[in-house]
Design an enzyme around this catalytic site. Structure first.
Site, short mmCIF file in Angstrom:
data_model
loop_
_atom_site.label_atom_id
_atom_site.label_comp_id
_atom_site.label_asym_id
_atom_site.label_seq_id
_atom_site.Cartn_x
_atom_site.Cartn_y
_atom_site.Cartn_z
N PHE A 94 -15.27 -23.69 -8.98
CA PHE A 94 -14.66 -23.13 -10.19
C PHE A 94 -13.69 -24.11 -10.86
O PHE A 94 -13.37 -23.95 -12.04
CB PHE A 94 -13.91 -21.84 -9.86
N LYS A 156 -8.73 -6.19 -9.99
CA LYS A 156 -7.33 -6.16 -9.61
C LYS A 156 -7.12 -7.08 -8.42
O LYS A 156 -8.09 -7.38 -7.70
CB LYS A 156 -6.89 -4.74 -9.29
N LYS A 190 -15.21 6.78 -10.66
CA LYS A 190 -15.67 7.84 -9.77
C LYS A 190 -15.98 9.10 -10.57
O LYS A 190 -15.26 9.45 -11.50
CB LYS A 190 -14.63 8.11 -8.68
N GLU A 224 -5.94 6.51 3.45
CA GLU A 224 -6.98 5.62 4.00
C GLU A 224 -6.91 5.65 5.52
O GLU A 224 -5.82 5.56 6.11
CB GLU A 224 -6.78 4.20 3.50
N ASP A 243 -0.79 -2.68 -4.26
CA ASP A 243 -2.22 -2.58 -3.98
C ASP A 243 -2.82 -1.26 -4.46
O ASP A 243 -3.98 -1.22 -4.88
CB ASP A 243 -2.46 -2.74 -2.48
N HIS A 248 -4.37 2.28 -9.05
CA HIS A 248 -5.15 3.49 -8.80
C HIS A 248 -4.38 4.78 -9.08
O HIS A 248 -4.81 5.62 -9.87
CB HIS A 248 -5.64 3.52 -7.35
N LYS A 348 -2.06 3.65 4.73
CA LYS A 348 -3.14 3.14 5.58
C LYS A 348 -2.97 3.65 7.01
O LYS A 348 -1.88 4.08 7.40
CB LYS A 348 -3.14 1.61 5.56
#
EC number: 1.1.1.49
Length: 511
Positions: A94, A156, A190, A224, A243, A248, A348
């Site tokens: 790249f 993202k 979704k 998660e 994150d 989100h 998480k």
């Protein structure tokens, strides 16, 4: 959300073609679009990565990815042969100008073969550090110079804070128009998330109640099961706030809280979502440590499997203060929502993979029944079940006037027989058709960063202040439950799980 079928030739270029995203999501999505006739007859997929690989071996790996991850199951040999003949692997660094020179030549040749200029889609499935390098290469070699036909898809994270997001926007907008930039958030693709707009604005039974007069609070949670796994190097410099929250969850909040746009048009919808972000009450340093809970998982068990503590994960600093769990209470200071708390949470290494939006209504004003104790609750489940459920009080059959809460459910799997498109299929089709409705605009990205910057700044000044811990396989620290009180006693989950809890509770009471 595309409304019309494109018939122009399409040249899709994937930078980072050997990466996990390409194998698990992008190629399976493009293949499904192909077999369902959503791609035009003339298309080509140029796959660029710096690794040396034989074309046959590369395509075999992609086929294995389709067979493992595609909703359509095992690829049809005839259809795969036709689809894979359109895939061209190109070895390219790249940071080398020859990469973009070679790509430009292939794109021009593709146009000559078809006797017309193609739509060009450039998907940056790369690490964030390559965004500017690739964008500049495309600009210098005029590979992406038609603002009505050429589009760049950017994954993202878009920046690491407000300043870096502004600089990246400025860099890109000096070279391309806003209509060419598709900042992707796969959660917005979704099916259940897209359905929220239809659910709200096409059903008069709900929209008149969608305000602070009738709604007590809103919960948006994304749990998660997985820990950080092999992403420790990235995650330790990011954390749950960057994150998951900044993109989100704030995007889900926007869809839930936005005012009705004047029409179903991309810019009007994006305007409405951006206004929500601008009305979110700014955090002070005191607010951060009062209304935001952060925590980190320690050693535990998830789904009967041992999970090491976060600080023991690969490429994570042994004294890391990076959060793997965040719960926050936000207020939207506009006429519709003033005084209604929005609770958002993500973490998480939690017991289950669950993404739900809960609209908790206020108590009914007519308290004529002594057992009228449970307010109405609307639950929109994004995963693992695609479900919309309304909890309401109901008379138990019999001679007595006795109430019991029951659920009225809409289950996608019961109402529709076919498999539902994956999020990346919907989003790639929108890029193909030039529909930016589900993608973030520059001002929307910056507004989202403005919401979380006071939190990041407070944590940076006080790295260990109120950093809590929770064992992997639990629902996070006790402080997360305290935050939502007195509005709720717990974080609500999937309706079917809630029903089991109620049934168990009723059985215990009967005994």
């Amino acid at each position: 959300m595309a409304q019309k079928k494109n018939e122009l030739p399409v040249a899709v270029t994937i930078f980072g073609a050997k990466g996990d995203l390409t194998r698990r999501k992008l190629i399976p999505a493009l293949y499904n679009l192909y077999i369902e006739n959503h791609l035009p007859p003339l298309f080509s997929i140029f796959c660029i990565d710096f690794l040396e690989t034989e074309s046959a071996a590369f395509k075999t790996d992609l086929l294995e990815g389709i067979n493992e991850f595609s909703r359509s199951g095992q690829a049809d040999p005839v259809k795969w042969k036709a689809f894979s003949s359109k895939i061209i692997y190109m070895k390219g660094d790249f940071q080398e100008t020859t990469t973009f020179q070679n790509l430009k030549e292939k794109l021009v040749d593709f146009d000559k073969q078809n006797s017309q200029r193609s739509i060009r889609i450039f998907y940056l499935a790369t690490a964030p550090r390559f965004i500017e390098v690739i964008a500049d290469g495309l600009y210098q070699y005029t590979a992406c110079n038609k603002d009505k036909q050429d589009r760049i898809v950017i994954e993202k994270p878009f920046g690491t804070d407000l300043d870096s997001a502004k600089k990246l926007n400025l860099f890109l907008l000096k070279r391309f128009t806003e209509k060419q930039l598709y900042r992707i958030d796969h959660y917005l693709g979704k099916e259940t998330v897209q359905n929220i707009l239809a659910f709200r604005f096409a059903n008069n039974v709900f929209e008149p109640l969608w305000n602070n007069k009738y709604i007590d609070h809103v919960q948006i949670s994304l749990a998660e099961q997985v820990g950080v796994g092999k992403r420790g190097g990235y995650y330790d410099s990011s954390g749950a706030l960057r994150d998951m929250i900044q993109n989100h969850l704030l995007q889900l909040l926007c869809i839930v809280a936005m005012d009705c746009p004047g029409a179903y048009k991309a810019e009007l919808i994006r305007d409405a979502k951006t206004k929500v972000l601008k009305y979110i009450r700014p955090f002070t340093s005191r607010d951060v440590f009062k209304n935001v809970i952060r925590a980190q998982y320690t050693e535990g068990t998830v789904n009967n499997q041992p999970v090491p503590g976060y600080r023991k994960e690969a490429q994570v600093l042994p004294d890391s203060s990076t959060e793997t769990f965040v719960t926050a209470k936000l207020f939207i200071d506009n006429k519709r929502w003033r005084g209604v708390p929005f609770f958002i949470a993500t973490g998480k290494a939690l017991p289950r993979q669950v993404s739900v939006i809960v609209i908790q209504f206020k108590n009914s004003p007519n308290k004529i029944f002594k057992d009228d104790t449970v307010p109405n609750r609307l639950v929109i489940s994004i995963q693992p079940e695609l479900e919309i459920s309304l909890l309401f009080e109901n008379k138990v059959p019999g001679l007595e006037m006795k109430l019991q809460p029951v659920d009225m459910d809409f289950m996608y799997k019961d109402a529709y027989t076919g498999s539902l498109p994956e999020a990346y299929e919907a989003l790639l089709l929108d890029v193909l058709e030039g529909d930016p409705t589900l993608f973030m605009r520059a001002d929307q990205v910056e507004a989202a960063w403005k919401v979380v910057m006071p939190i990041l700044d407070a944590w940076k000044k006080n790295p260990s202040k109120k950093l809590l811990f929770y064992p992997a396989g639990t629902w996070g620290p006790e402080a997360a439950l305290k935050l939502i009180r007195p509005h709720a006693k717990k974080w609500f989950q999937l309706p079917r799980i809630e029903r089991l809890v109620r049934m168990e509770s009723a059985a215990v009471q009967e005994k």
